[in-house]
Design a protein around this motif. Structure first.
Motif, PDB file in Angstrom:
ATOM      1  N   GLY A   1     -42.627   2.301-104.314  1.00 14.34           N
ATOM      2  CA  GLY A   1     -42.843   1.380-105.694  1.00 14.34           C
ATOM      3  C   GLY A   1     -42.638   1.819-107.181  1.00 14.34           C
ATOM      4  N   GLY A   2     -42.399   3.017-107.176  1.00 12.28           N
ATOM      5  CA  GLY A   2     -42.353   3.996-108.492  1.00 12.28           C
ATOM      6  C   GLY A   2     -43.652   4.036-108.999  1.00 12.28           C
ATOM      7  N   VAL A   3     -44.553   3.940-108.466  1.00  9.13           N
ATOM      8  CA  VAL A   3     -46.134   4.311-109.079  1.00  9.13           C
ATOM      9  C   VAL A   3     -46.476   5.709-109.374  1.00  9.13           C
ATOM     10  N   PRO A   4     -46.599   5.956-110.837  1.00  9.49           N
ATOM     11  CA  PRO A   4     -46.679   7.474-111.125  1.00  9.49           C
ATOM     12  C   PRO A   4     -47.941   8.008-110.365  1.00  9.49           C
ATOM     13  N   LEU A   5     -47.813   9.318-110.199  1.00 12.58           N
ATOM     14  CA  LEU A   5     -48.872  10.303-109.385  1.00 12.58           C
ATOM     15  C   LEU A   5     -49.401  11.349-110.274  1.00 12.58           C
ATOM     16  N   SER A   6     -50.515  11.539-110.400  1.00  9.91           N
ATOM     17  CA  SER A   6     -50.909  12.567-111.328  1.00  9.91           C
ATOM     18  C   SER A   6     -50.948  13.995-110.486  1.00  9.91           C
ATOM     19  N   ALA A   7     -50.935  15.168-110.852  1.00 10.27           N
ATOM     20  CA  ALA A   7     -50.863  16.445-110.412  1.00 10.27           C
ATOM     21  C   ALA A   7     -52.493  16.277-109.635  1.00 10.27           C
ATOM     22  N   ALA A   8     -53.460  15.993-110.198  1.00  4.18           N
ATOM     23  CA  ALA A   8     -54.814  16.020-109.398  1.00  4.18           C
ATOM     24  C   ALA A   8     -54.543  14.940-108.172  1.00  4.18           C
ATOM     25  N   GLU A   9     -54.005  13.907-108.375  1.00  2.00           N
ATOM     26  CA  GLU A   9     -53.928  13.031-107.354  1.00  2.00           C
ATOM     27  C   GLU A   9     -53.224  13.431-105.759  1.00  2.00           C
ATOM     28  N   ALA A  10     -52.178  14.148-106.618  1.00  2.00           N
ATOM     29  CA  ALA A  10     -51.069  14.761-105.488  1.00  2.00           C
ATOM     30  C   ALA A  10     -51.855  15.808-104.844  1.00  2.00           C
ATOM     31  N   ARG A  11     -52.794  16.701-105.578  1.00  2.99           N
ATOM     32  CA  ARG A  11     -53.490  17.807-104.986  1.00  2.99           C
ATOM     33  C   ARG A  11     -54.255  17.142-103.939  1.00  2.99           C
ATOM     34  N   ARG A  12     -55.177  15.949-104.189  1.00 12.76           N
ATOM     35  CA  ARG A  12     -56.002  15.248-103.403  1.00 12.76           C
ATOM     36  C   ARG A  12     -55.323  14.607-101.843  1.00 12.76           C
ATOM     37  N   LEU A  13     -54.269  14.140-102.166  1.00 14.24           N
ATOM     38  CA  LEU A  13     -53.354  13.696-101.250  1.00 14.24           C
ATOM     39  C   LEU A  13     -52.933  14.622-100.366  1.00 14.24           C
ATOM     40  N   ALA A  14     -52.361  16.120-100.789  1.00 15.17           N
ATOM     41  CA  ALA A  14     -52.304  16.988 -99.874  1.00 15.17           C
ATOM     42  C   ALA A  14     -53.300  17.687 -99.353  1.00 15.17           C
ATOM     43  N   CYS A  15     -54.576  17.556 -99.800  1.00 12.30           N
ATOM     44  CA  CYS A  15     -55.654  17.990 -98.966  1.00 12.30           C
ATOM     45  C   CYS A  15     -56.039  17.224 -97.895  1.00 12.30           C
ATOM     46  N   THR A  16     -56.130  15.952 -98.356  1.00 20.19           N
ATOM     47  CA  THR A  16     -56.278  15.097 -97.072  1.00 20.19           C
ATOM     48  C   THR A  16     -55.228  14.914 -95.866  1.00 20.19           C
ATOM     49  N   ALA A  17     -54.202  15.340 -96.304  1.00 19.73           N
ATOM     50  CA  ALA A  17     -53.052  15.268 -95.324  1.00 19.73           C
ATOM     51  C   ALA A  17     -53.256  16.549 -94.657  1.00 19.73           C
ATOM     52  N   LYS A  18     -53.918  17.605 -94.949  1.00 15.08           N
ATOM     53  CA  LYS A  18     -54.064  19.088 -94.542  1.00 15.08           C
ATOM     54  C   LYS A  18     -52.593  19.746 -94.710  1.00 15.08           C
ATOM     55  N   ILE A  19     -51.806  19.438 -96.006  1.00 12.35           N
ATOM     56  CA  ILE A  19     -50.802  20.185 -96.293  1.00 12.35           C
ATOM     57  C   ILE A  19     -51.374  21.270 -97.050  1.00 12.35           C
ATOM     58  N   LEU A  20     -50.886  22.715 -96.578  1.00 13.61           N
ATOM     59  CA  LEU A  20     -51.506  24.087 -97.083  1.00 13.61           C
ATOM     60  C   LEU A  20     -50.960  24.037 -98.417  1.00 13.61           C
ATOM     61  N   PRO A  21     -51.838  24.445 -99.364  1.00 13.81           N
ATOM     62  CA  PRO A  21     -51.368  24.706-100.788  1.00 13.81           C
ATOM     63  C   PRO A  21     -50.749  26.072-101.037  1.00 13.81           C
ATOM     64  N   ALA A  22     -49.932  26.414-102.109  1.00 13.22           N
ATOM     65  CA  ALA A  22     -49.487  27.540-102.381  1.00 13.22           C
ATOM     66  C   ALA A  22     -49.742  27.694-104.020  1.00 13.22           C
ATOM     67  N   VAL A  23     -50.305  29.001-104.289  1.00 11.44           N
ATOM     68  CA  VAL A  23     -50.469  29.213-105.478  1.00 11.44           C
ATOM     69  C   VAL A  23     -49.527  30.190-106.207  1.00 11.44           C
ATOM     70  N   PHE A  24     -48.853  29.780-107.289  1.00  7.49           N
ATOM     71  CA  PHE A  24     -47.647  30.452-107.823  1.00  7.49           C
ATOM     72  C   PHE A  24     -47.959  31.125-108.904  1.00  7.49           C
ATOM     73  N   GLY A  25     -47.334  32.303-109.043  1.00  4.49           N
ATOM     74  CA  GLY A  25     -47.404  33.206-110.220  1.00  4.49           C
ATOM     75  C   GLY A  25     -46.363  32.693-111.400  1.00  4.49           C
ATOM     76  N   GLY A  26     -46.354  33.405-112.421  1.00 11.89           N
ATOM     77  CA  GLY A  26     -45.545  33.068-113.706  1.00 11.89           C
ATOM     78  C   GLY A  26     -44.159  32.702-113.275  1.00 11.89           C
ATOM     79  N   LYS A  27     -43.351  33.189-112.664  1.00 15.97           N
ATOM     80  CA  LYS A  27     -41.930  32.836-112.175  1.00 15.97           C
ATOM     81  C   LYS A  27     -41.742  31.994-110.905  1.00 15.97           C
ATOM     82  N   SER A  28     -42.916  31.215-110.918  1.00 22.13           N
ATOM     83  CA  SER A  28     -42.993  30.263-109.805  1.00 22.13           C
ATOM     84  C   SER A  28     -42.705  31.092-108.332  1.00 22.13           C
TER      85      SER A  28
END
Length: 120
Positions: free
Chosen positions: A3-30
């Motif tokens: 439906g084209g609803v915008p999603l903030s970075a914080a909301e995306a992190r919360r959804l990923a955490c709830t879905a048990k998607i593993l986060p990756a932390v990136f350095g300066g060059k991604s």
């Protein structure tokens, strides 16, 4: 989202955490620096970050340069260890073998180095 609803970075992190998607932390060059359990071996970017942080083998008194070391999981991968900088340390071949030798204990010193001693 649908439906084209915008999603903030914080909301995306919360959804990923709830879905048990593993986060990756990136350095300066991604480049990924913290990969959780998504990968067993340390990446080239992680090894570079470990070399910059540790400089040499982190065994007490060892001066083997970081370029000649192995990235070691402080919490073994087989026992739930994570492939990230906080769970990694550089050890030369000799000390890396000792870290995996059941005849030895590895103790962290206040300066961040590790002392190996034979178990009694």
């Amino acid at each position: 989202l649908g439906g084209g609803v915008p999603l903030s970075a914080a909301e995306a992190r919360r959804l990923a955490c709830t879905a048990k998607i593993l986060p990756a932390v990136f350095g300066g060059k991604s480049e990924p620096l913290d990969l959780g359990r998504a990968r067993r071996l340390f990446s080239p970017a992680q090894r570079k970050a470990l070399r910059l942080r540790d400089k040499t083998c982190r065994a007490e008194g060892c001066t083997v340069p970081a370029a000649w070391t192995d990235a070691h999981h402080l919490q073994p991968w087989s026992k739930g260890g994570r492939t990230d900088l906080a769970d990694g340390v550089l050890l030369c071949g000799h000390h890396h073998h000792r870290a995996h030798d059941p005849a030895y204990d590895m103790t962290r010193l206040p300066n961040g180095d590790y002392r190996f001693h034979r178990r009694t």
